[in-house]
Motif scaffolding. Structure first.
Motif, short mmCIF file in Angstrom:
data_model
loop_
_atom_site.label_atom_id
_atom_site.label_comp_id
_atom_site.label_asym_id
_atom_site.label_seq_id
_atom_site.Cartn_x
_atom_site.Cartn_y
_atom_site.Cartn_z
N THR A 25 11.97 -12.97 4.84
CA THR A 25 12.25 -11.48 4.97
C THR A 25 11.01 -10.50 4.69
O THR A 25 10.02 -11.11 3.64
N ALA A 26 10.72 -9.43 5.32
CA ALA A 26 9.52 -8.65 5.00
C ALA A 26 10.33 -7.61 4.20
O ALA A 26 11.18 -6.91 4.67
N GLN A 27 9.48 -7.21 2.85
CA GLN A 27 10.38 -6.22 2.11
C GLN A 27 9.13 -5.20 1.76
O GLN A 27 8.01 -5.47 1.54
N THR A 28 9.55 -4.18 1.49
CA THR A 28 8.93 -3.18 0.52
C THR A 28 9.66 -2.17 -0.06
O THR A 28 11.09 -2.32 -0.01
N ARG A 29 9.27 -1.39 -0.93
CA ARG A 29 9.71 -0.43 -1.72
C ARG A 29 9.05 0.88 -1.65
O ARG A 29 7.79 0.72 -1.76
N PHE A 30 9.75 2.05 -1.53
CA PHE A 30 9.16 3.38 -1.22
C PHE A 30 9.34 4.30 -2.63
O PHE A 30 10.71 4.00 -2.74
N ARG A 31 8.41 4.76 -3.12
CA ARG A 31 8.87 5.45 -4.34
C ARG A 31 8.91 7.03 -3.91
O ARG A 31 8.23 7.70 -3.22
N THR A 32 10.34 7.41 -3.96
CA THR A 32 10.75 8.67 -3.45
C THR A 32 10.64 9.88 -4.51
O THR A 32 10.57 10.90 -4.08
N GLY A 33 10.89 9.35 -5.83
CA GLY A 33 10.93 10.31 -6.84
C GLY A 33 12.47 11.20 -6.88
O GLY A 33 12.59 11.97 -7.79
N ASP A 96 5.17 11.57 2.81
CA ASP A 96 4.44 11.34 1.72
C ASP A 96 5.01 10.61 0.89
O ASP A 96 5.21 11.07 -0.51
N LEU A 97 5.61 9.58 1.01
CA LEU A 97 6.37 8.53 0.25
C LEU A 97 5.38 7.49 -0.07
O LEU A 97 5.42 6.50 0.94
N PRO A 98 5.03 6.98 -1.08
CA PRO A 98 4.02 5.88 -1.26
C PRO A 98 4.95 4.63 -1.29
O PRO A 98 5.97 4.53 -1.83
N ALA A 99 4.20 3.46 -0.91
CA ALA A 99 4.92 2.33 -0.96
C ALA A 99 4.36 1.64 -2.09
O ALA A 99 3.28 1.70 -2.63
N GLU A 100 5.33 0.86 -2.78
CA GLU A 100 4.76 0.04 -3.90
C GLU A 100 5.38 -1.57 -3.86
O GLU A 100 6.68 -1.59 -3.64
N THR A 101 4.85 -2.61 -4.19
CA THR A 101 5.20 -4.15 -4.08
C THR A 101 5.41 -4.66 -5.45
O THR A 101 5.89 -5.53 -5.17
N ASP A 102 4.87 -3.83 -6.36
CA ASP A 102 5.30 -4.44 -7.76
C ASP A 102 6.82 -4.46 -8.01
O ASP A 102 7.42 -3.55 -7.66
#
Length: 220
Positions: A25-33, A96-102
């Motif tokens: 699966t392709a995955q990511t996470r966006f930091r929305t705040g 303007d929501l950054p992605a983070e893969t950690d």
């Protein structure tokens, strides 16, 4: 003609720098705040998914949105996932929501067994799981709701009383696995084997309980 692609083909493509492949699966996470910003992103993802008739799994939390996409008809990734991932990244950028893969992770539970068909019904009943994919002779189990980790049964050739017969398979982004291995060793663990790296490293804690740190690499 199938539009199936490999993990390597996905990562070699442009516009998916926000994404990592874990267990097909392709995955990511966006930091929305905020929850409000997360809902706005989920709405955008919903419109994109409906427009493509290709629907990812979306996990909305207070400060993050995690997205997983795969193609059930090919049992992994397809060009549709590549297109959807690109469009979702563009939508997040516009908000303007950054992605983070950690922190992206997939966990499987592996149980060593001499007689896998005999052992499997017990775990299916205890967990309330359903039959998993047809691979591995159909002996895998999964959570119907998609939340709990899948369970699979590894064939033993002979009893091994000297080692734990249940271990975790922990799949992490390919560009983070070596740091995770180093951290596990620094935390008191030791390396059992790196013979199959970069597909997986076998590690153990101070009492010998094992875990495998896995990536998509080395599996093409």
């Amino acid at each position: 003609m199938s539009d199936e692609i490999t993990a390597r083909q996905f990562h070699d493509s442009d516009g998916v720098e926000d994404w990592r492949v874990l267990l097909g699966t392709a995955q990511t996470r966006f930091r929305t705040g905020s929850f409000t910003a997360g809902v706005e992103l989920v709405d955008a993802i919903g419109e994109l998914a409906e427009g493509m008739n290709h629907h990812p799994d979306v996990d909305l939390r207070y400060a993050t949105v995690t997205v997983r996409t795969s193609s059930h008809d090919v049992g992994g990734l397809s060009k549709r996932d590549l297109t959807l991932a690109r469009r979702i990244s563009l939508a997040a950028k516009e908000l303007d929501l950054p992605a983070e893969t950690d922190g992206l992770i997939e966990v499987e539970v592996a149980i060593d067994a001499l007689d896998r068909p005999a052992v499997r019904p017990f775990w299916k009943a205890v967990l309330g799981y359903v039959d998993g994919p047809e691979e591995d002779e159909g002996l895998g189990l999964g959570d119907a709701a998609g939340y709990g980790p899948p369970v699979w049964f590894q064939q033993m050739d002979a009893p091994r009383p000297q080692r734990n017969r249940i271990h975790l398979d922990v799949t992490v982004p390919h560009d983070q696995v070596e740091a995770r291995v180093t951290a596990a060793i620094a935390a008191g663990g030791h390396l059992v084997s790196d013979r199959r790296a970069p597909a997986f490293w076998v590690l153990a804690d101070v009492e010998g309980n094992e875990a495998c740190l896995c990536t998509w690499r080395g599996r093409d």
